[in-house]
Design an enzyme around this catalytic site. Structure first.
Site, PDB file in Angstrom:
ATOM      1  N   HIS A  47      -9.902  77.190  56.633  1.00 18.96           N
ATOM      2  CA  HIS A  47     -10.515  78.721  57.525  1.00 18.96           C
ATOM      3  C   HIS A  47     -10.685  78.005  58.918  1.00 18.96           C
ATOM      4  O   HIS A  47     -10.000  76.819  58.732  1.00 18.96           O
ATOM      5  CB  HIS A  47     -11.420  78.767  57.278  1.00 18.96           C
ATOM      6  CG  HIS A  47     -13.211  77.406  56.480  1.00 18.96           C
ATOM      7  ND1 HIS A  47     -13.341  76.479  57.863  1.00 18.96           N
ATOM      8  CD2 HIS A  47     -13.132  76.933  55.588  1.00 18.96           C
ATOM      9  CE1 HIS A  47     -14.608  76.422  57.804  1.00 18.96           C
ATOM     10  NE2 HIS A  47     -13.956  75.589  56.350  1.00 18.96           N
ATOM     11  N   HIS A 102     -11.262  74.632  60.126  1.00 18.26           N
ATOM     12  CA  HIS A 102      -9.677  73.100  59.401  1.00 18.26           C
ATOM     13  C   HIS A 102      -8.968  73.361  61.509  1.00 18.26           C
ATOM     14  O   HIS A 102      -8.536  72.488  62.007  1.00 18.26           O
ATOM     15  CB  HIS A 102      -9.092  73.611  58.560  1.00 18.26           C
ATOM     16  CG  HIS A 102      -9.864  73.658  57.002  1.00 18.26           C
ATOM     17  ND1 HIS A 102     -10.464  74.526  56.317  1.00 18.26           N
ATOM     18  CD2 HIS A 102     -11.019  72.704  57.171  1.00 18.26           C
ATOM     19  CE1 HIS A 102     -10.800  74.581  55.522  1.00 18.26           C
ATOM     20  NE2 HIS A 102     -12.179  72.796  56.180  1.00 18.26           N
ATOM     21  N   CYS A 124     -23.424  64.086  46.016  1.00 15.34           N
ATOM     22  CA  CYS A 124     -23.225  66.042  46.315  1.00 15.34           C
ATOM     23  C   CYS A 124     -21.946  65.652  45.876  1.00 15.34           C
ATOM     24  O   CYS A 124     -20.765  64.876  46.596  1.00 15.34           O
ATOM     25  CB  CYS A 124     -23.423  66.200  47.498  1.00 15.34           C
ATOM     26  SG  CYS A 124     -22.854  67.555  47.791  1.00 15.34           S
ATOM     27  N   CYS A 150     -19.774  66.542  48.961  1.00 16.90           N
ATOM     28  CA  CYS A 150     -19.687  66.112  50.329  1.00 16.90           C
ATOM     29  C   CYS A 150     -18.659  64.979  49.542  1.00 16.90           C
ATOM     30  O   CYS A 150     -18.741  63.719  50.248  1.00 16.90           O
ATOM     31  CB  CYS A 150     -21.202  65.688  50.918  1.00 16.90           C
ATOM     32  SG  CYS A 150     -22.469  66.581  51.400  1.00 16.90           S
ATOM     33  N   CYS A 157     -28.684  69.315  48.188  1.00 16.70           N
ATOM     34  CA  CYS A 157     -27.608  69.066  48.943  1.00 16.70           C
ATOM     35  C   CYS A 157     -28.319  69.360  49.637  1.00 16.70           C
ATOM     36  O   CYS A 157     -28.224  71.096  49.749  1.00 16.70           O
ATOM     37  CB  CYS A 157     -26.299  68.726  49.120  1.00 16.70           C
ATOM     38  SG  CYS A 157     -25.437  68.959  50.953  1.00 16.70           S
ATOM     39  N   HIS A 171     -24.903  71.752  51.671  1.00 17.36           N
ATOM     40  CA  HIS A 171     -25.002  72.732  50.677  1.00 17.36           C
ATOM     41  C   HIS A 171     -25.716  73.566  50.033  1.00 17.36           C
ATOM     42  O   HIS A 171     -24.952  74.715  49.174  1.00 17.36           O
ATOM     43  CB  HIS A 171     -23.154  72.088  49.849  1.00 17.36           C
ATOM     44  CG  HIS A 171     -22.440  71.372  50.161  1.00 17.36           C
ATOM     45  ND1 HIS A 171     -21.794  70.271  50.632  1.00 17.36           N
ATOM     46  CD2 HIS A 171     -21.205  72.031  50.911  1.00 17.36           C
ATOM     47  CE1 HIS A 171     -20.704  69.775  50.897  1.00 17.36           C
ATOM     48  NE2 HIS A 171     -19.986  70.864  51.555  1.00 17.36           N
ATOM     49  N   LYS A 185     -23.156  77.325  60.115  1.00 14.77           N
ATOM     50  CA  LYS A 185     -22.280  76.750  59.643  1.00 14.77           C
ATOM     51  C   LYS A 185     -21.692  77.336  58.987  1.00 14.77           C
ATOM     52  O   LYS A 185     -21.971  77.701  57.800  1.00 14.77           O
ATOM     53  CB  LYS A 185     -22.457  75.611  59.543  1.00 14.77           C
ATOM     54  CG  LYS A 185     -21.344  74.562  59.372  1.00 14.77           C
ATOM     55  CD  LYS A 185     -21.658  73.157  58.830  1.00 14.77           C
ATOM     56  CE  LYS A 185     -20.018  72.497  58.141  1.00 14.77           C
ATOM     57  NZ  LYS A 185     -20.104  72.004  57.249  1.00 14.77           N
ATOM     58  N   LYS A 191     -17.024  76.642  53.459  1.00 14.04           N
ATOM     59  CA  LYS A 191     -16.467  77.325  52.012  1.00 14.04           C
ATOM     60  C   LYS A 191     -18.159  77.124  51.323  1.00 14.04           C
ATOM     61  O   LYS A 191     -17.870  78.379  50.438  1.00 14.04           O
ATOM     62  CB  LYS A 191     -15.286  76.521  51.627  1.00 14.04           C
ATOM     63  CG  LYS A 191     -14.310  75.651  52.481  1.00 14.04           C
ATOM     64  CD  LYS A 191     -14.088  74.518  52.195  1.00 14.04           C
ATOM     65  CE  LYS A 191     -14.125  73.186  52.399  1.00 14.04           C
ATOM     66  NZ  LYS A 191     -13.613  72.192  52.942  1.00 14.04           N
TER      67      LYS A 191
HETATM   68  N1  MSP Z   1     -11.829  65.480  53.501  1.00 10.71           N
HETATM   69  C1  MSP Z   1     -12.784  65.218  54.454  1.00 10.71           C
HETATM   70  C2  MSP Z   1     -11.806  64.596  55.833  1.00 10.71           C
HETATM   71  C3  MSP Z   1     -11.909  62.828  54.891  1.00 10.71           C
HETATM   72  S1  MSP Z   1     -10.496  62.004  56.625  1.00 10.71           S
HETATM   73  C4  MSP Z   1     -10.494  60.698  56.365  1.00 10.71           C
HETATM   74  C5  MSP Z   1     -13.197  66.240  54.589  1.00 10.71           C
HETATM   75  N2  MSP Z   1     -12.624  67.562  54.708  1.00 10.71           N
HETATM   76  S2  MSP Z   1     -13.000  68.930  55.172  1.00 10.71           S
HETATM   77  O1  MSP Z   1     -12.241  70.364  54.410  1.00 10.71           O
HETATM   78  O2  MSP Z   1     -14.096  69.232  54.634  1.00 10.71           O
HETATM   79  O3  MSP Z   1     -13.185  69.138  56.414  1.00 10.71           O
HETATM   80  C6  MSP Z   1     -12.153  68.640  57.254  1.00 10.71           C
HETATM   81  C7  MSP Z   1     -12.569  69.128  58.561  1.00 10.71           C
HETATM   82  O4  MSP Z   1     -13.448  70.727  59.408  1.00 10.71           O
HETATM   83  C8  MSP Z   1     -13.911  68.660  58.600  1.00 10.71           C
HETATM   84  O5  MSP Z   1     -13.571  67.960  60.609  1.00 10.71           O
HETATM   85  C9  MSP Z   1     -14.971  69.509  59.431  1.00 10.71           C
HETATM   86  O6  MSP Z   1     -15.835  68.671  60.390  1.00 10.71           O
HETATM   87  C10 MSP Z   1     -14.070  70.522  59.792  1.00 10.71           C
HETATM   88  N3  MSP Z   1     -14.546  71.892  59.125  1.00 10.71           N
HETATM   89  C11 MSP Z   1     -15.180  72.323  58.400  1.00 10.71           C
HETATM   90  N4  MSP Z   1     -15.808  73.469  58.820  1.00 10.71           N
HETATM   91  C12 MSP Z   1     -16.307  74.218  60.708  1.00 10.71           C
HETATM   92  C13 MSP Z   1     -16.827  74.526  61.196  1.00 10.71           C
HETATM   93  N5  MSP Z   1     -17.400  75.591  60.664  1.00 10.71           N
HETATM   94  N6  MSP Z   1     -16.497  74.401  62.382  1.00 10.71           N
HETATM   95  C14 MSP Z   1     -15.834  73.672  62.811  1.00 10.71           C
HETATM   96  N7  MSP Z   1     -15.291  72.225  61.854  1.00 10.71           N
HETATM   97  C15 MSP Z   1     -15.796  72.314  60.494  1.00 10.71           C
HETATM   98  O7  MSP Z   1     -14.890  66.384  55.662  1.00 10.71           O
END
Ligand code: MSP
Length: 727
Positions: free
Chosen positions: A23, A26, A142, A145, A166, A169, A323, A326
């Protein structure tokens, strides 16, 4: 940071969990990384840009199970969506974006992470203890997380006996008690503090550095770095102890070095660990601790050089300030975004709107407003008015910028500044500021600076009134000078803004006639720009509008419809908070976890993700099938309905609190008594509907036989419990 003498550069995004679709959150990190990588490449620095997926752990196992897949199939599915999405957003290798889409299920990664573990397991901590040891762990875990939670990280349960939830979440935690390997993090506090002190840029921005330092000063606990295979089987086995799988963060963080060849010679030859390491890690602030505390400690133990820096950005919030996540189901869908907005407008908005490091709110209306004001009326308009005037008043060739001595006075009379260095000086200064901001990750300020140039040149044109100058043959040189200055400014803006808006700037570059005559835009170093290098006589290309104005009312209505279509109709647990309020504001939400995969498939119309688009006609994907909830039911009662000679009214126990009432068009073929006690197959997630004044809450399955379609009820020859799922 970005400007230094090294001739290679390595930038990473986090690797994203392969349990759900990407989303805006990412996309944002990828856009930032892509911008940095393009800027580096413009400077002639060999750059390696990594993004990818984090594929192991209980979460992926659970998501896979929900979607009826194996974990690897689940990861493959999400990866194929990610790749389609990154191609759509021009972030992939083919479009000059990432160099590797890293996957932790790659065999070379297994090899590399095993090597890192072995090295750490052999090492002594700074206090002379074993860095990794075996013990027992009991705690609240969690799954979303993928981390154990301490008391300040969970909410106590409302009722005694229930698990805490959590704080991130809002989902219940799992109690985990098992044998585990531990990493002796507690022995690394001093070494970490010394690292932060000796390298103030190691964690950025400064506020985050302070946060991390304070956390480490507060004391560190040892970290459980394995799970029993019986609890989490989808992961990298611990070397020499296959009963354990590695903690997913140990595995995931290590991807940054295995991707470039750590622990695997072949990979090392192909990319080059020595060549590219250390990396600049871009992360969201929510995962800073893993990167700025755990990762450096693992590397210290294994004797590997520390990263170049860890740079944390803020979170995108929804219009209500929550925030996007997902789990909360309030994320912005990438296919909705890409359907309604030019990619460069999205990139521009993300970098301009969010003050890097702080949280920012995302709203479609704000995106439309910025696109219209800064891009359609701003840069786009400057480009099209300049080029149109060159084509109209200068026969489509860049005119000379020189005003000869004898015409200076005439020019002055029109109010045009005859000293070209006034404007060139302004722009050079803006360029220097822009680069300074870019190198400090202050994207918003950098863009503000670039737009001060747009405004300045717009004003120059409006003041000079080229349309009036064109009527006076004596002012030909003045007119040419104004047009030259505008065109030369555009060339500079293309070079400056290329990393942020690669497609739009290339379009302006082409319209300026530079595609063939000058060096490639992707390789033009902004620091080396020299005023006046736009060659007089350059034939401009076809002038096309860059950013058409977006009709706000129409687009908002379309987005709302799109978002509603993508919303699930059944079977998806959505937190109450993520409901209709956001829909009214057009937040384009989508569902949670694996369910998001399921819902999006059929609804994508322009080929971004959805496996559905790639299916041979007439075939459905397993996810389509799993949308239908089929359950075993037992007929409790059956009766005819007066004046409805085809219908039987059944009550059926499908394992729920109350039996369902189901109407079936089988009265001409079955007597009610025949049915009572029979086990049948029921479609349990059909929308209820009324037939002859009675509500039907499902449908039974029957074969349709012969020409008249005689129903033959599907049944079971073995004993099955009521409510069992058919799949
Ligand atoms: N798999 C772990 C990261 C491992 S790195 C060795 C993870 N994955 S994640 O898919 O949950 O999130 C990846 C990134 O997306 C994180 O940097 C997280 O901060 C970012 N974001 C997820 N939601 C976000 C927002 N709403 N806004 C900005 N970035 C966000 O964590």
């Amino acid at each position: 940071m970005i400007h230094d003498l090294l001739m290679t550069f390595y930038v990473t995004t986090p690797i994203y969990y392969a349990n759900s679709l990407p989303h805006l959150g990412h996309l944002y990190t990828m856009i930032v990384a892509d911008t940095i990588a393009r800027h580096k490449r413009q400077q002639g620095i060999e750059t390696f840009f990594l993004t990818g997926t984090d594929e192991h752990g209980i979460n992926i196992e659970r998501a896979a199970e929900r979607a009826g897949r194996t974990p690897k199939e689940q990861a493959d599915y999400v990866v194929s969506y990610f790749k389609k999405m990154t191609a759509k957003f021009r972030l992939d290798t083919d479009h000059g974006g990432y160099d590797i889409f890293m996957r932790t299920s790659e065999p070379f990664h297994y090899q590399g992470v095993t090597e890192l573990w072995r090295r750490a397991a052999k090492a002594k901590t700074p206090k002379g203890n074993e860095a990794i040891y075996k013990g027992h762990y009991e705690g609240w875990f969690c799954a979303p997380c993928a981390a154990y939670k301490t008391e300040d990280e969970y909410a106590k349960p409302a009722k005694e006996g229930e698990p805490p939830t959590c704080l991130i979440h809002e989902t219940p935690l799992d109690r985990v008690a098992e044998e585990s390997y531990f990493f002796r993090l507690s022995d690394y506090a001093e070494a970490l503090l010394a690292l932060y002190e000796s390298r103030p840029d190691f964690v950025q921005p400064e506020s985050r550095n302070n946060e991390v330092t304070a956390f480490v000063r507060g004391g560190l606990q040892d970290l459980s770095v394995s799970r029993l295979k019986t609890s989490v089987s989808w992961g990298v086995p611990v070397p020499d102890d296959p009963d354990h799988t590695m903690y997913v963060w140990f595995d995931a963080l290590t991807n940054y070095i295995t991707a470039i060849g750590f622990g695997n010679e072949e990979r090392d030859r192909a990319v080059g660990f020595e060549k590219f390491w250390p990396a600049l890690h871009l992360v969201g602030k929510d995962i800073l601790r893993f990167h700025a505390v755990y990762w450096p400690a693992f590397l210290m133990a294994a004797g590997v050089e520390q990263p170049r820096a860890i740079v944390a950005h803020g979170m995108w919030l929804d219009p209500n300030g929550r925030k996007m996540s997902k789990t909360l189901g309030n994320t912005v869908e990438l296919d909705v975004l890409s359907r309604h907005f030019p990619i460069d407008a999205i990139r521009y908005f993300c970098l301009r709107e969010m003050v890097f490091g702080q949280d920012g709110r995302f709203g479609y209306e704000a995106l439309i407003d910025r696109t219209n004001s800064d891009l359609a009326s701003g840069l786009g308009n400057l480009s099209s008015r300049t080029l149109t005037m060159i084509s109209r008043y200068a026969e489509g060739r860049v005119p000379s910028g020189v005003i000869s001595e004898d015409k200076l006075l005439l020019a002055k009379r029109t109010g045009v500044d005859t000293d070209e260095t006034t404007i060139s000086g302004f722009i050079e200064h803006a360029r220097d500021q822009f680069l300074q901001h870019l190198e400090a990750f202050a994207f918003s300020k950098a863009l503000e600076t670039a737009w001060s140039v747009v405004a300045r040149v717009d004003k120059m044109i409006s003041d000079a009134k080229p349309w009036d100058l064109a009527k006076d043959e004596n002012q030909k040189q003045t007119l040419s000078a104004v047009l030259y200055r505008a065109a030369e400014t555009l060339r500079w803006l293309c070079v400056l803004l290329y990393p942020v808006m690669p497609t739009a700037t290339l379009e302006i570059w082409t319209q300026l006639g530079l595609r063939n005559s000058a060096g490639s835009l992707a390789e033009s170093d902004p620091a080396k720009l020299k005023w006046g290098e736009l060659a007089e006589g350059t034939a401009i290309g076809e002038v096309k509008p860059l950013f058409p104005r977006i009709d706000k009312t129409k687009t908002m209505a379309e987005i709302n419809t799109d978002s509603a279509v993508q919303r699930p109709t059944s079977n998806v647990q959505r937190p109450a908070a993520a409901g209709s309020a956001e829909r009214e504001q057009g937040s384009g939400t989508h569902t949670t976890e694996a369910d998001a995969v399921l819902v999006s498939t059929g609804s994508v119309s322009d080929g971004v993700p959805g496996e559905a688009t790639a299916q041979p006609e007439g075939l459905i994907d397993i996810t389509d099938f799993t949308k239908v909830e089929l359950r075993v039911g037992e007929v409790l009662t059956a009766q005819r309905i007066p004046k409805a000679d085809k219908l039987l009214l059944l009550t059926v126990d499908i394992g729920e609190e109350k039996p369902r009432q189901i109407l079936a068009g089988i009265a001409q073929y079955y007597d009610p008594e025949q049915l009572v006690g029979r086990k049948i197959a029921v479609v349990a997630n059909l929308k209820p509907r009324k037939l002859r004044g009675h509500e039907s809450q499902g449908m039974l399955l029957a074969a349709s036989v012969g020409e008249e379609g005689k129903p033959v009820i599907a049944t079971f020859t073995e004993d099955v419990p009521n409510g069992a799922r058919l799949k």
